[in-house]
Design an enzyme around this catalytic site. Structure first.
Site, PDB file in Angstrom:
ATOM      1  N   GLY A 189     -14.835   9.314   5.949  1.00  0.00           N
ATOM      2  CA  GLY A 189     -15.193   7.921   6.214  1.00  0.00           C
ATOM      3  C   GLY A 189     -14.821   6.972   5.095  1.00  0.00           C
ATOM      4  CB  SER A 190     -12.614   6.027   3.347  1.00  0.00           C
ATOM      5  OG  SER A 190     -11.781   6.874   4.119  1.00  0.00           O
TER       6      SER A 190
END
Length: 232
Positions: A189-190
């Site tokens: 997640g980013s």
């Protein structure tokens, strides 16, 4: 199409960065299975998700120096002017910034938005705020890659998010890189910010889905109808 060819096209390759994590999830699943049948199935689902997370599919990249290609899979989070991080050496004036947010189900292999020479790579430690927040660009852990492209310097900044705790960069300063080539990966997640020089026109809108190595996010006056492509 043969059966072997059908199977090959159905199963997406897994990047080697994911092997240790997949093995750890699988081992934990076996241990949980000795404790509880329910826990075994939960572990199996998580193992499948981990395998899916580290997928590294083939992408067909347009080869035209006037095009800027998405460096990440996900949803376009921001399109507009912003001052780039100081460590990139791009000055204090606002540049066009296009941000792509990756959730935990997105493919997290990042790719070069343009071709050129990698002028610098700058890592900065920081916080782990929700990557969808605008302040994540300046406050979160990040790794900036500046590419001297055909139309000037273009920066791709890998930003860790609320869940992501590890930024991986395979590029090295001084290397030449082709558009759409793999430059790194962010675990779990980013977001990736792209900063573009004057003359770039955005070709995506906030909320649009982008595909790394394929989606045109901006251009420098391109009007081609059928660009050459790279499969990689």
């Amino acid at each position: 199409m043969s059966l072997a060819e059908t199977v090959r096209k159905t199963f997406v390759p897994i990047h080697r960065e994911g092997y240790p994590f997949i093995a750890a999830f699988a081992a934990a699943t076996l241990v949980l299975g000795l404790v509880s049948y329910t826990l075994f199935w939960i572990g199996l689902i998580l193992t499948v998700w981990c395998t899916y997370f580290f997928r590294d599919p083939t992408r067909v990249t347009p080869l035209d120096d006037r095009l800027v290609i998405s460096p990440a899979d996900g949803v376009v989070a921001t399109v507009g002017p912003a001052v780039p991080p100081k460590e990139l050496g791009l000055g204090a004036d606002e540049l066009l910034r296009i941000s792509v947010f990756m959730n935990v189900f997105s493919c997290h292999v990042n790719r070069a938005p343009v071709r050129g020479r990698i002028a610098r790579i700058e890592y900065r430690p920081g916080k782990f705020l929700n990557a969808e927040l605008d302040k994540a660009s300046s406050e979160n852990e990040r790794n900036g890659i500046v590419i001297d492209g055909p139309h000037g310097p273009v920066a791709a900044v890998q930003i860790a998010g609320l869940v992501a705790r590890r930024i991986v960069c395979w590029a090295e300063a001084g290397d030449s890189i082709g558009v759409g080539e793999r430059i790194g990966l962010i675990r779990f997640g980013s977001r990736v910010d792209v900063y573009l020089p004057a003359g770039a026109t955005p070709r995506v809108a906030v909320g649009q889905t982008a595909v790394a190595g394929e989606t045109v996010i901006a251009d420098f006056g391109s009007e081609i109808a059928a660009p050459l492509v790279r499969v990689g």
